[in-house]
Design an enzyme around this catalytic site. Structure first.
Site, PDB file in Angstrom:
ATOM      1  N   ARG A   1      -4.965   2.098  -1.125  1.00 48.30           N
ATOM      2  CA  ARG A   1      -4.913   0.623  -0.697  1.00 48.30           C
ATOM      3  C   ARG A   1      -4.849  -0.526  -1.811  1.00 48.30           C
ATOM      4  NH1 ARG A   1      -9.772  -2.957   2.264  1.00 48.30           N
ATOM      5  NH2 ARG A   1      -8.150  -4.318   3.221  1.00 48.30           N
TER       6      ARG A   1
ATOM      7  N   GLY B   1       2.017  -2.799   5.352  1.00 42.75           N
ATOM      8  CA  GLY B   1       2.748  -4.128   5.527  1.00 42.75           C
ATOM      9  C   GLY B   1       1.718  -5.263   6.047  1.00 42.75           C
TER      10      GLY B   1
ATOM     11  N   CYS C   1       0.952  -1.161  -0.032  1.00 38.42           N
ATOM     12  CA  CYS C   1       0.016   0.041   0.132  1.00 38.42           C
ATOM     13  C   CYS C   1       0.741   1.218  -0.131  1.00 38.42           C
ATOM     14  CB  CYS C   1      -0.926  -0.021   1.034  1.00 38.42           C
ATOM     15  SG  CYS C   1      -2.147  -1.466   1.316  1.00 38.42           S
TER      16      CYS C   1
END
Length: 549
Positions: free
Chosen positions: A49, A76, A2
């Site tokens: 995202r 992450g 992301c």
């Protein structure tokens, strides 16, 4: 994979600054959100995202009802999110792995949280009740983060390009942009006007330190090779956490072949309802293509071969350097094939989570120049140095080339528990043996029948070499191309024109020219050129070393 972006304490209108976050939109093609924080008018958080886990509640900035004073953006995967939930009796409100960070912080603070995360991450956490901002990044910097700080102004982004053009309006110069150091947590306090004041920075993990969190990996036994197998298998298994299709980059070398084999093995055991896709790339005559085909046939994967011509490779160099934010010679060379295969994966398949073998050469002393190490102790020191700087070179390459096409890279060889254990083994056992690099790793899997035996013992082939033919290597192709484009006068003036890391070859000069077009004056982002140690060479290619096959 992301993209995160945040600013605090800007003198300028925040709305005018926010367009900068769109420069990293490639990192998160599925959704985008940007939010001002209540009662913090000069604070803004943005998030791109790539939806991998919890498609409904995984959007960010993340907040939960039980902790309304906390705002977080992070990039992450937290593999032990369920373990820490059970260990500390946390009450999760989502299925998103990152929620663990909020609860761990609330339980013991930012440093405590980072120490108990099994995964890869870069986060920005705002505690509005304490008026503090915390930045954190995983041990090896697998997930990227940059920040700029000056006179109460703080900005953070996954890539440096998202901070270019931002400026604290009270200054008449551009604020310096620096990579955030891996394995650290940094704290800032916010005054009543929202200005950010640096408080402290702490290193929560050092290379080789054993982790403090619980893990699902089997307990260690007395046999070294059994532990290596168990820990690497566990590193792969935990990384199968995903709601999107999983694939593997496969060069046909030891590292990517072992990872692909363990992915296929664990996917079958977990009942993954599709064939794992594998991807090999190279130019016609590539040695990697042939080796990868053999491994894919052995594993029974849905295999894709992605060929590119010399012209396509040359044409891609500008885009590669723009995404990399680097001009390092070996990084650029090795990134070209990886960038082009990532483009193919994004445009032609539904695989999104991509496994790779990054980190094995640094950890397991796989580079050919380790044959020249004077002692086992010096080889150990060099291995740890490489791991410390990975975020500037191979990890950077792996992140940017895949994120540039909206993919998420996972690197099990850099699993914290696996690396910590491997570095605890007697340095003499980790050295090349009988003329074979990574002998210990190879021998650990020698009787497992995971991959063909000739692949298990295949000599090291640098990625930038393996993508080309034995007779005409990729680095020679580049050198021929730049020979007529950079003249001798350019090289004579190079130290004056580029006093920091002055290019010593025409290829280096050409890469630097491209870099300066996108990032003028930002050469210090790369502190030095990656070069083999204990070797008399001006070129980083493994083909220049005497132990090359």
């Amino acid at each position: 994979m992301c993209g995160i972006w945040a600013i605090f304490g800007s003198d300028d209108d925040v709305s005018r600054q926010c367009s900068s976050c769109l420069k990293i939109a490639h990192r998160g093609p599925d959704a985008f959100r940007i939010e001002n924080v209540n009662h913090f008018k000069n604070c803004c958080l943005a998030f791109h995202r790539l939806a991998i886990v919890d498609d409904i509640y995984g959007m960010q900035p993340m907040r939960v009802h039980a902790l309304p004073h906390l705002w977080m953006i992070y990039n992450g995967e937290i593999y032990n999110c369920k373990l820490v939930q059970k260990q500390f009796d946390f009450d999760y409100e989502t299925n998103c792995d990152g929620e663990a960070i909020l609860h761990l912080y609330n339980h013991g603070g930012a440093e405590f949280a980072a120490q108990h995360l099994d995964g890869v991450f870069a986060f920005v956490l705002l505690d509005t009740s304490e008026r503090k901002v915390y930045l954190g990044r995983d041990t090896y910097g697998v997930r990227p983060a940059f920040r700029m700080v000056e006179d109460g102004f703080l900005a953070v982004c996954s890539e440096a390009k998202g901070l270019l053009g931002l400026a604290h309006t009270s200054t008449d110069h551009e604020v310096d942009i620096q990579p955030f150091p891996p394995g650290h947590v940094e704290t800032y306090s916010l005054d009543k006007k929202g200005k950010a004041k640096f408080q402290e920075i702490k290193r929560f993990h050092k290379i080789g330190d054993m982790p403090k969190y619980e893990t699902l990996a089997p307990a260690l036994v007395d046999d070294v090779t059994t532990n290596i197998r168990n820990l690497l298998n566990a590193a792969v298994k935990k990384r199968l956490m995903a709601n999107r299709r999983i694939g593997c980059l496969l060069s046909g070398g030891l590292d990517s072949s072992l990872v692909a084999a363990l992915v296929v093995k664990n996917a079958k055991e977990l009942g993954v309802p599709y064939k794992v896709q594998t991807f090999a790339t190279g130019m016609p005559g590539s040695t990697d293509i042939l080796a990868a085909r053999k491994v894919a046939d052995f594993l029974g994967t849905e295999h894709h071969e992605v060929f590119f011509t010399e012209e396509e490779g040359i044409q891609a160099l500008g885009d590669v350097i723009r995404h990399l934010e680097s001009y390092d010679i070996t990084t650029v060379r090795a990134s070209t094939g990886m960038y082009l295969v990532s483009k193919y994966i994004s445009e032609n398949t539904d695989s999104v989570v991509i496994f790779s073998g990054e980190g094995a050469d640094e950890l397991c002393q796989g580079y050919i120049y380790f044959h020249n190490a004077p002692t086992a102790e010096e080889a150990d020191v060099e291995s740890r140095r490489l791991l410390d700087d990975l975020y500037l070179y191979d990890v950077l390459r792996g992140d940017r080339t895949t994120a540039g096409w909206g993919l998420e890279l996972r690197v099990p060889f850099l699993d914290h528990q696996f690396t910590s254990y491997y570095l605890s083994i007697d340095p003499k056992l980790r050295q090349p043996k009988d003329g074979v690099e990574k002998y210990l790793l190879r021998s650990a899997f020698d009787q497992e029948n995971l991959i063909p035996n000739d692949i298990l013992w295949r000599p090291k082939e640098a990625f930038s070499d393996g993508v080309s033919s034995e007779k005409r290597s990729w680095h020679h192709v580049i050198q021929e191309y730049v020979a007529s484009r950079i003249n001798n006068e350019d090289m004579e003036n190079a130290p004056k024109k580029y006093p920091f890391n002055p290019p010593r070859t025409k290829e280096a000069y050409y890469f630097r020219q491209l870099f300066e077009q996108y990032y003028p004056g930002k050469a210090p982002w790369i502190p030095y050129y990656w070069m083999p140690k204990w070797s008399k060479t001006d070129d980083p290619s493994a083909r220049t070393l005497k132990h090359y096959k």
